[in-house]
Design an enzyme around this catalytic site. Structure first.
Site, PDB file in Angstrom:
ATOM      1  N   ARG A   1      -3.387 -13.903  -1.335  1.00  0.00           N
ATOM      2  CA  ARG A   1      -3.560 -14.107   0.113  1.00  0.00           C
ATOM      3  C   ARG A   1      -4.213 -15.463   0.408  1.00  0.00           C
ATOM      4  O   ARG A   1      -3.985 -16.048   1.467  1.00  0.00           O
ATOM      5  CB  ARG A   1      -4.366 -12.959   0.725  1.00  0.00           C
TER       6      ARG A   1
ATOM      7  N   SER B   1       0.833  -1.217   0.000  1.00  0.00           N
ATOM      8  CA  SER B   1       0.000   0.000   0.000  1.00  0.00           C
ATOM      9  C   SER B   1       0.861   1.258   0.000  1.00  0.00           C
ATOM     10  O   SER B   1       0.557   2.235  -0.691  1.00  0.00           O
ATOM     11  CB  SER B   1      -0.876   0.038   1.254  1.00  0.00           C
TER      12      SER B   1
ATOM     13  N   GLN C   1      -9.194   2.641  -0.359  1.00  0.00           N
ATOM     14  CA  GLN C   1      -9.036   2.939  -1.793  1.00  0.00           C
ATOM     15  C   GLN C   1     -10.041   4.003  -2.216  1.00  0.00           C
ATOM     16  O   GLN C   1      -9.712   4.933  -2.956  1.00  0.00           O
ATOM     17  CB  GLN C   1      -9.222   1.665  -2.609  1.00  0.00           C
TER      18      GLN C   1
ATOM     19  N   ARG D   1     -13.200 -13.799  -1.075  1.00  0.00           N
ATOM     20  CA  ARG D   1     -12.283 -14.460  -0.125  1.00  0.00           C
ATOM     21  C   ARG D   1     -13.019 -15.272   0.941  1.00  0.00           C
ATOM     22  O   ARG D   1     -12.430 -16.185   1.517  1.00  0.00           O
ATOM     23  CB  ARG D   1     -11.347 -13.430   0.526  1.00  0.00           C
TER      24      ARG D   1
ATOM     25  N   GLY E   1      -6.243  -3.395  -7.543  1.00  0.00           N
ATOM     26  CA  GLY E   1      -7.354  -2.499  -7.233  1.00  0.00           C
ATOM     27  C   GLY E   1      -6.858  -1.137  -6.773  1.00  0.00           C
ATOM     28  O   GLY E   1      -7.448  -0.103  -7.090  1.00  0.00           O
TER      29      GLY E   1
ATOM     30  N   ASP F   1      -7.151  -7.411   5.015  1.00  0.00           N
ATOM     31  CA  ASP F   1      -6.394  -8.352   4.170  1.00  0.00           C
ATOM     32  C   ASP F   1      -5.907  -9.563   4.966  1.00  0.00           C
ATOM     33  O   ASP F   1      -5.401 -10.524   4.378  1.00  0.00           O
ATOM     34  CB  ASP F   1      -5.197  -7.635   3.534  1.00  0.00           C
TER      35      ASP F   1
ATOM     36  N   ARG G   1       1.507   4.273  -3.078  1.00  0.00           N
ATOM     37  CA  ARG G   1       1.284   5.690  -2.775  1.00  0.00           C
ATOM     38  C   ARG G   1       2.566   6.486  -2.901  1.00  0.00           C
ATOM     39  O   ARG G   1       2.568   7.617  -3.401  1.00  0.00           O
ATOM     40  CB  ARG G   1       0.679   5.835  -1.378  1.00  0.00           C
TER      41      ARG G   1
HETATM   42  C1  S3P Z   1      -5.767  -1.031   0.123  1.00  0.00           C
HETATM   43  C2  S3P Z   1      -6.983  -0.979   0.736  1.00  0.00           C
HETATM   44  C3  S3P Z   1      -7.799  -2.161   1.009  1.00  0.00           C
HETATM   45  C4  S3P Z   1      -6.979  -3.431   0.920  1.00  0.00           C
HETATM   46  C5  S3P Z   1      -6.096  -3.466  -0.285  1.00  0.00           C
HETATM   47  C6  S3P Z   1      -5.147  -2.296  -0.275  1.00  0.00           C
HETATM   48  C7  S3P Z   1      -5.052   0.226  -0.113  1.00  0.00           C
HETATM   49  O1  S3P Z   1      -8.846  -2.223   0.071  1.00  0.00           O
HETATM   50  O2  S3P Z   1      -7.831  -4.552   0.921  1.00  0.00           O
HETATM   51  O3  S3P Z   1      -5.360  -4.666  -0.317  1.00  0.00           O
HETATM   52  O4  S3P Z   1      -3.838   0.188  -0.402  1.00  0.00           O
HETATM   53  O5  S3P Z   1      -5.678   1.277  -0.004  1.00  0.00           O
HETATM   54  P1  S3P Z   1     -10.243  -1.441   0.299  1.00  0.00           P
HETATM   55  O6  S3P Z   1      -9.959  -0.009   0.355  1.00  0.00           O
HETATM   56  O7  S3P Z   1     -11.083  -1.781  -0.904  1.00  0.00           O
HETATM   57  O8  S3P Z   1     -10.785  -2.018   1.572  1.00  0.00           O
END
Ligand code: S3P
Length: 428
Positions: A388, A22, A168, A344, A93, A313, A26
């Site tokens: 995972r 994450s 996210q 999941r 994602g 996660d 960023r």
């Molecule tokens: C993440 C936020 C989470 C997480 C993903 C990474 C991020 O998702 O499950 O692996 O880096 O912002 P959600 O924001 O959809 O919960």
């Protein structure tokens, strides 16, 4: 690739964990938004953050890679180029949802695509607020990638109480907000990971259980020169492996300890897992510590909706820990897991069933009938191409009597390319 997991006689050693996924995403995106050079050390070598780097390069950002250091020549808010090909977000994602906020805010017309898994994940959650901000998005069935993004008028400020606890979604709206004259405000009641507001140093106000985060054109985007910590989400596999195995001692130096990420540590400690947290310190904007785990006698635990965003996660691997606790554990309020790289909850139900575990699956979680003497059946476990799930099945398989097989095991490269090496390092 199918991986074979042998029952382990011991789990001992020190691992260098992969860099936080994450934060890596960023760091690269925010370094691109900063006007000037950022040097990011220990950048993740996993596939997802590299999808982000490829997209940023297509947007005209120059990024040099020197070992695990990346040097990003930031172009600032107004320096992105219109790409001549769709931006391929791969399996990620975070890449798709955060970049949609950036390109939409910057007024760059482009298309975002992803692999089959990402193309099956809902994007409506970001499409709706971005539309309200004046960003036009055409999506397949109004919900799914490919996303065609463009903007004609200015970015409109948005007052946005988060409808779901998703970092996210929060980040997407705040990033689009960086391009607006007026302030966009996101309001959180369930606290999700806060890397975006930390790394961008956005103004935050906490009022009566609510957290308000603001962004606008006026926010200065800080340089992103720091060392990315080890990924707590990767550490969680070893915290569980070490606690359920009778002969273990595992050291994990330099793990990210952001409190919005360490819900699994709180849960495992409630279960009386023997985890030591040492040498707490700050690296850049993020807290870091060294972790040590040894064999434990686990107690059952009940997990409710409040803690889920802080271990979203880690639920698959926490379920594995619960199988070996002395009694009944529950996970509720975890419906969001049905919208991840795969469903999941379903994927874990299939794995638990194949292992002969005693459990019930619910729409939003599980009831697990734990037993410290549980011996999982050796099986051919399906990863559903989800990193995972593959890693959770592997840790479960360590406790079987004979060898097990994990199908499509190479998907671990999405977040943890050295997972299989690390597993043999601990077992040899
Ligand atoms: C993440 C936020 C989470 C997480 C993903 C990474 C991020 O998702 O499950 O692996 O880096 O912002 P959600 O924001 O959809 O919960």
């Amino acid at each position: 690739m199918t991986s074979t997991v042998e029952p382990a006689s011991h789990l001992k050693g020190t691992l260098k964990l992969p860099a936080d996924k994450s934060i890596s995403h960023r760091a690269a995106m925010f370094a691109a938004l900063h006007e000037g050079v950022s040097t990011i050390r220990n950048f993740s070598d996993a596939a997802d953050p590299h999808s982000t780097l490829a997209c940023l390069r297509q947007l005209g950002v120059s990024i040099q890679e020197e070992g695990d250091t990346i040097i990003v020549d930031g172009v600032g808010r107004n320096g992105f180029h219109t790409p001549d090909q769709p931006l391929d977000c791969g399996n990620s994602g975070t890449t798709m949802r955060l970049l949609s906020g950036i390109v939409g805010g910057a007024g760059i017309s482009c298309t975002l695509t992803g692999d089959d898994s990402l193309s099956a994940r809902t994007m409506k959650r970001i499409i709706d607020p971005l539309k309200e901000m004046g960003i036009k998005i055409e999506a397949r069935d109004n919900d799914f990638a490919p996303l065609h993004i463009h903007r004609d008028g200015p970015v409109q400020a948005l007052h946005f109480p988060l409808p779901i606890a998703s970092a996210q979604l929060k980040s997407c709206v705040l990033l689009a907000g960086l391009f607006g004259e007026e302030e966009t405000e996101v309001i959180e009641t369930k606290i999700s990971r806060d890397h975006t507001e930390r790394l961008l140093q956005l103004p935050i106000e906490k009022v009566r259980g609510k957290k308000k985060i603001r962004s606008s054109k006026q926010a200065d985007i800080p340089e992103q020169s720091y060392t990315v910590p080890g990924d707590f989400s990767a550490a969680a596999f070893w915290l569980v492996a070490g606690s359920i195995h009778p002969n273990s001692s595992i050291q994990l130096p330099s793990v990210g300890m952001n409190p919005t990420r360490t819900g699994a540590l709180d849960i495992l400690r409630k279960m009386e897992a023997q985890i030591q947290v040492e040498n707490k310190r700050m690296e850049g904007f993020e807290p870091v510590a060294d972790l040590r785990i040894t064999s434990s006698s686990l107690k059952p635990v009940d997990m409710t909706a409040k803690i889920i965003p802080n271990c979203i996660d880690e639920i698959p691997i926490i379920l594995v820990a619960m199988l070996f606790a002395d009694g009944i554990s529950t996970v509720r309020g975890a419906k969001e897991l049905r919208h991840k790289e795969t469903d999941r909850l379903k994927a874990m139900a299939d794995i638990l069933r194949a292992s002969g575990a005693d459990f019930e699956e619910h729409v939003d979680g599980f009831t697990i009938h734990g037993n410290p003497d549980f011996i999982p059946k050796s099986a051919q476990f399906k990863s559903c191409h989800d990193h995972r799930i593959a890693m959770s099945a592997a840790i479960l398989a360590l406790k079987a009597k004979e060898e097990s097989h994990i199908k499509d095991a190479d998907c671990t490269a999405i977040s943890y390319p050295s997972f299989w090496n690390d597993l043999s390092l601990l077992t040899n």
